[in-house]
Write a protein that holds these residues in place. Structure first.
Motif, PDB file in Angstrom:
ATOM      1  N   VAL A 348     -43.931 -21.552  70.546  1.00 18.26           N
ATOM      2  CA  VAL A 348     -43.754 -20.106  70.589  1.00 18.26           C
ATOM      3  C   VAL A 348     -43.513 -19.593  69.168  1.00 18.26           C
ATOM      4  N   GLU A 349     -44.069 -18.451  68.845  1.00 18.57           N
ATOM      5  CA  GLU A 349     -43.902 -17.857  67.521  1.00 18.57           C
ATOM      6  C   GLU A 349     -42.851 -16.766  67.602  1.00 18.57           C
ATOM      7  N   THR A 350     -41.670 -17.069  67.098  1.00 13.94           N
ATOM      8  CA  THR A 350     -40.554 -16.120  67.136  1.00 13.94           C
ATOM      9  C   THR A 350     -40.507 -15.324  65.832  1.00 13.94           C
ATOM     10  N   PRO A 351     -39.763 -14.217  65.801  1.00 12.31           N
ATOM     11  CA  PRO A 351     -39.615 -13.464  64.550  1.00 12.31           C
ATOM     12  C   PRO A 351     -39.010 -14.298  63.428  1.00 12.31           C
ATOM     13  N   THR A 352     -38.106 -15.197  63.792  1.00  6.69           N
ATOM     14  CA  THR A 352     -37.491 -16.064  62.781  1.00  6.69           C
ATOM     15  C   THR A 352     -38.531 -17.005  62.182  1.00  6.69           C
ATOM     16  N   TYR A 353     -39.344 -17.596  63.046  1.00  3.92           N
ATOM     17  CA  TYR A 353     -40.403 -18.495  62.570  1.00  3.92           C
ATOM     18  C   TYR A 353     -41.380 -17.753  61.671  1.00  3.92           C
ATOM     19  N   LYS A 354     -41.711 -16.526  62.027  1.00  7.69           N
ATOM     20  CA  LYS A 354     -42.663 -15.753  61.226  1.00  7.69           C
ATOM     21  C   LYS A 354     -42.124 -15.538  59.809  1.00  7.69           C
ATOM     22  N   GLN A 355     -40.847 -15.200  59.690  1.00  7.46           N
ATOM     23  CA  GLN A 355     -40.261 -15.000  58.364  1.00  7.46           C
ATOM     24  C   GLN A 355     -40.203 -16.311  57.581  1.00  7.46           C
TER      25      GLN A 355
END
Length: 848
Positions: A348-355
């Motif tokens: 899953v691509e979370t906002p934390t992972y994106k940053q």
């Protein structure tokens, strides 16, 4: 005639009397001899002072008498008192000594009831003495009913007995000290769970750690960056700079295993599971002589080997990873401790992972691929990491303890990219693997209360594999970096007295490093491999007087490197003096060396993400790195105030320019030099009820010196002239809230002389630079927030919810800047690397 007979009779009587008296004198022997005979006959031990019994010469008691009858006989024949303790220890003391002025006793170990020799005893604030080899002591009273008993390795106790002077000899049992750590000088340092010891070491206990701004878990390497003097120039736990040093100059140990990989996600997350019950010891200076292979700090992470009350299990998840943890008994004296963690980023691509992804891959070949003027761009990326730890602990009897440890750290990146530019199809398939495996077998033997030995055998294997496949060109570029580190450590600890211990040991390590570069078109192959075998003899003495408040640790490490036939002598010093109850003076010093470190061949190695390779010194073009450091500090702790002031000097020689991360005219140079740091670290902290606040300031003047370069002296790449951090933390019951900020002056950068490319060599155009590090970036500023709340249900299951925000203000902080040639536009590009933007994280955990 009668007169002669009478005189003759008197003469005979007188001779007979003399003979009888002489025979009686012949039977009398020294009391000490009698006591020694009784000891053998009845298997008891007499405690006495020689000067009190030396004057007694009496006939021995009959051997047919019982022990008590013999004692009664001796009491009647002398002016001495005999006190029988459990028919094992018998104290002999002089009756004429006033009971109101003499106190006596015996000191035993609670573990095996053995007497403790040289235990330290003090009455009130006056007289002191030590126990003899039988654990016995005597001292004169000074109108006090309180005595303090201390012994190294055992818990210091204070005994208060009403009318102590009227008591018989007392018996005292000391408990073995559960913690092996030195005495604490400062507790609650920055937050709960962090303390500072007498030898200058910072101790972090993640299980007890309070909240810190921006953190919702006890991330070891993120936490230690809160300590003054420890920073990361690029927000990475894989690039921690301690007093101006590079990350590879720090020694990271996990249960005795040297770790060559410390971070996940290319340094944004610590590779060590924060949920293990362990202790983290951090040495910035004054390192013990048992630590080698480091010219900067030491971070020693050790799992807890103590008994625990009940089996436990925990599991948790946040927006980056999920983990499980368990600790359970396998027998009455043995247990397992297991932890496992895996990222959820490939699911899953979370906002934390994106940053995190944007931060890790900016300005790399992966991001550059997508930044071209594309018409049709596709990207398929898979990234994940995992780590596993296993501990088995087994006690055998009262004196033996075996432990087995294993750790596995893995990171994997797969990126498949395609792009179409002006009808030209381009595609790349990039793979990157990074892994570190380690194992340790340890045996500890307590020979007696004064002597302990420990042996460790360990192995650490590190591997970094990268493969870049340009499909349309049929070109495959492959790179590898491998390390294999095997060794054995022997330690012996000897308690000489209650104040002095002597430690010695031997260490052997064999380190092998290999590097591979391979290209199929055009054909290119290069492989380098080297091995070093290092022997080390360790001698260390520790003096700790709790009464005079003096602590001194002095040691020396003697290294012998087989391949170079070279000896290195490394003295170490730790001194602490309690000037007052609330004011401590600390002096630390050390000489250290390092044979294995990292370099950067090209900034684009491994796609520009993980650029560093581990190599070994060759004692010529790549010298052994050596350091020397000294510091002096004052610590004031009173009324919940804590103030520390420390000044230090540090110099590291033998560094190579390729290991310093230059991206200017020195990027392709390989010259040797050193760096020198003068610094000051200040901390001001106040605790009020449930609230604690602190502010710290660090200043350092950090400069390189490369004698063979046209500009020999200039600022260090990791120089931060001024660093200021602040935090306010509130903890009450189950709620914790933390808000904090960090500000530091910008890092140095090197600017071009102008915006023109130097084409004097058409095949190799270059940029003309000013002198190295001639300018500084804008200051860095960040505000962070975190909060956690925990609760229990009726079944005793504990739940914990956490939320954090890094960079609350979403400020664009520039952490590096360099320049490169854009061949497409034939111009100079200004490339800026930014820190994390606003990054939220959420966690949930359950323990039972």
């Amino acid at each position: 005639m009668f007169f002669l007979k009478r005189n003759y009779t008197l003469l005979i009587c007188f001779v007979f009397a003399l003979s009888a008296f002489a025979q009686e004198r012949d039977k009398a022997i020294p009391l000490k001899t009698i006591l020694q005979t009784i000891e053998k006959e009845h298997h008891v031990i007499f405690n006495y002072i020689d000067t009190e019994i030396v004057s007694y010469i009496i006939p021995p008691p009959k051997s047919t008498l019982t022990l008590n009858e013999k004692i009664n006989y001796l009491q009647n024949k002398t002016n001495l008192s005999f006190e029988n303790i459990n028919n094992q220890f018998i104290t002999v003391f002089n009756k004429s000594e006033s009971d109101s002025t003499l106190i006596c006793g015996h000191i035993f170990s609670r573990i095996d009831n053995s007497p403790l020799e040289n235990a330290n005893i003090q009455i009130g604030r006056g007289n002191t003495t030590v126990s003899d080899k039988k654990g016995y002591f005597e001292l004169k009273n000074e109108n006090s009913n309180e005595i303090v008993v201390s012994f190294i390795g055992f818990t210091t106790i204070k005994i208060t007995i009403p009318n102590l002077q009227n008591q018989d000899c007392i018996t005292i049992y000391l408990e073995q000290e559960i913690s092996e750590l030195d005495d604490i000088t400062t507790n609650h340092f920055l937050t709960s769970g962090i303390s500072k010891t007498l030898n200058g070491t910072y101790e972090i206990k993640p299980k007890k750690l309070g909240l810190l701004p921006g953190l919702i878990e006890s991330d070891v390497l993120q936490t230690l960056q809160q300590i003054p003097g420890i920073n990361s120039a690029d927000e990475s736990v894989a690039n921690i700079n301690v007093r101006g040093g590079t990350h590879d100059q720090n020694l990271f140990l996990w249960n005795g295993i040297k770790m060559y990989q410390t971070g996940h996600f290319f340094g944004l997350i610590s590779a060590f599971n924060p949920n293990l019950a362990h202790t983290v010891s951090i040495y910035k200076n004054g390192t013990s002589a048992f630590y080698g292979e480091s010219v900067s700090s030491v971070v020693d992470i050790s799992s807890d080997t103590r008994d625990f009350e009940k089996n436990s299990f925990g599991a948790g998840i946040n927006l980056i990873n999920a983990d499980v943890y368990s600790k359970f008994y396998s027998s009455k004296k043995g247990f397992f401790e297991i932890s496992a963690r895996r990222s959820i980023t490939d699911l899953v691509e979370t906002p934390t992972y994106k940053q995190y992804f944007d931060k890790a891959f900016q300005n790399t070949t992966i991001s550059n691929f997508s930044n071209q003027q594309n018409v049709n761009y596709t990207n398929d990326e898979k990234f994940y990491f995992s780590d596993v730890t296993v501990k088995y602990s087994q006690k055998i009897g009262l004196k033996n303890h075996f432990t087995v440890d294993f750790i596995s750290i893995n990171d994997r990146l797969n990126v498949y990219q395609t792009n179409t530019i002006n009808s030209n199809y381009q595609s790349e398939n990039n793979t990157l693997y990074q892994k570190n495996y380690g194992g340790n077998l340890s045996w500890e033997r307590n020979w007696n209360t004064q002597n302990t030995s420990k042996i460790n055998t360990y192995s650490s294997s590190y591997e970094l594999d990268a493969k870049k496949n340009k499909i349309q060109d049929n070109q495959i570029v492959k790179q590898e970096n491998k390390i294999l580190d095997n060794g054995i450590k022997l330690e012996n600890h000897h308690v000489i007295s209650s104040k002095f211990t002597f430690n010695n040991g031997y260490q052997f390590s064999e380190i092998g490093a290999s590097n591979l570069d391979e290209v199929n078109s055009p054909s290119f192959y290069r492989r380098n491999k080297s091995v070093l075998r290092i022997h080390a003899l360790v001698l260390e003495g520790k003096y700790n007087d709790t009464i005079s408040k003096v602590s001194l640790n002095a040691g020396i490490r003697i290294n012998y490197i087989e391949q170079f036939n070279r000896y290195l002598f490394e003295p170490r010093l730790q001194f602490n003096y309690g000037i007052f109850e609330y004011l401590n003076l600390e002096i630390l010093g050390e000489f250290k060396s390092q044979n294995c470190f990292q370099i950067i061949d090209l900034q684009k190695d491994y796609f520009g993400i993980e650029k560093r390779r581990w190599i070994l010194a060759n004692n010529t073009t790549i010298p052994i790195q050596r350091s020397k450091q000294a510091s002096i500090s004052l610590t004031f702790a009173k009324n919940n105030w804590l103030i520390t002031l420390e000044n230090y000097y540090k110099k590291v020689s033998g560094i190579n320019s390729s290991g310093q991360g230059f991206q200017n005219q020195l990027e392709f140079e390989k010259i040797n030099g050193d760096y020198e740091v003068f610094g000051t670290e200040i901390l001001l902290q106040k605790k009020i009820d449930h609230f604690i606040s602190w502010i710290s300031y660090t200043y350092n003047d950090n400069n390189y010196y490369f004698p063979n370069f046209i500009h020999p002296s200039f600022s260090n790449n990791f120089k931060m002239d001024h660093v200021i951090t602040w935090a306010g933390i509130y903890e009450k019951d189950n709620l914790k809230i933390a808000l904090g900020s960090k500000w530091y002056s910008g890092r140095p950068e090197t600017t071009p002389v102008n915006d023109k490319i130097n084409n004097s060599n058409p095949s190799n155009p270059t940029i003309e630079y000013n002198s190295p590090n001639n300018k500084h970036l804008e200051p860095f500023f960040q505000i962070n927030f975190s909060t956690t709340y925990k609760w229990k249900n009726q079944n005793g299951i504990q739940y914990k919810l956490g939320f954090s925000i890094l960079n609350v203000l979403n400020k664009q902080n520039e952490i590096s800047e360099y320049y490169r040639i854009n061949t497409a536009s034939n111009s100079i590009e200004d490339v800026k690397t930014l820190a994390l933007l606003r990054t939220p994280n959420l966690s949930f955990r359950v323990n039972f």
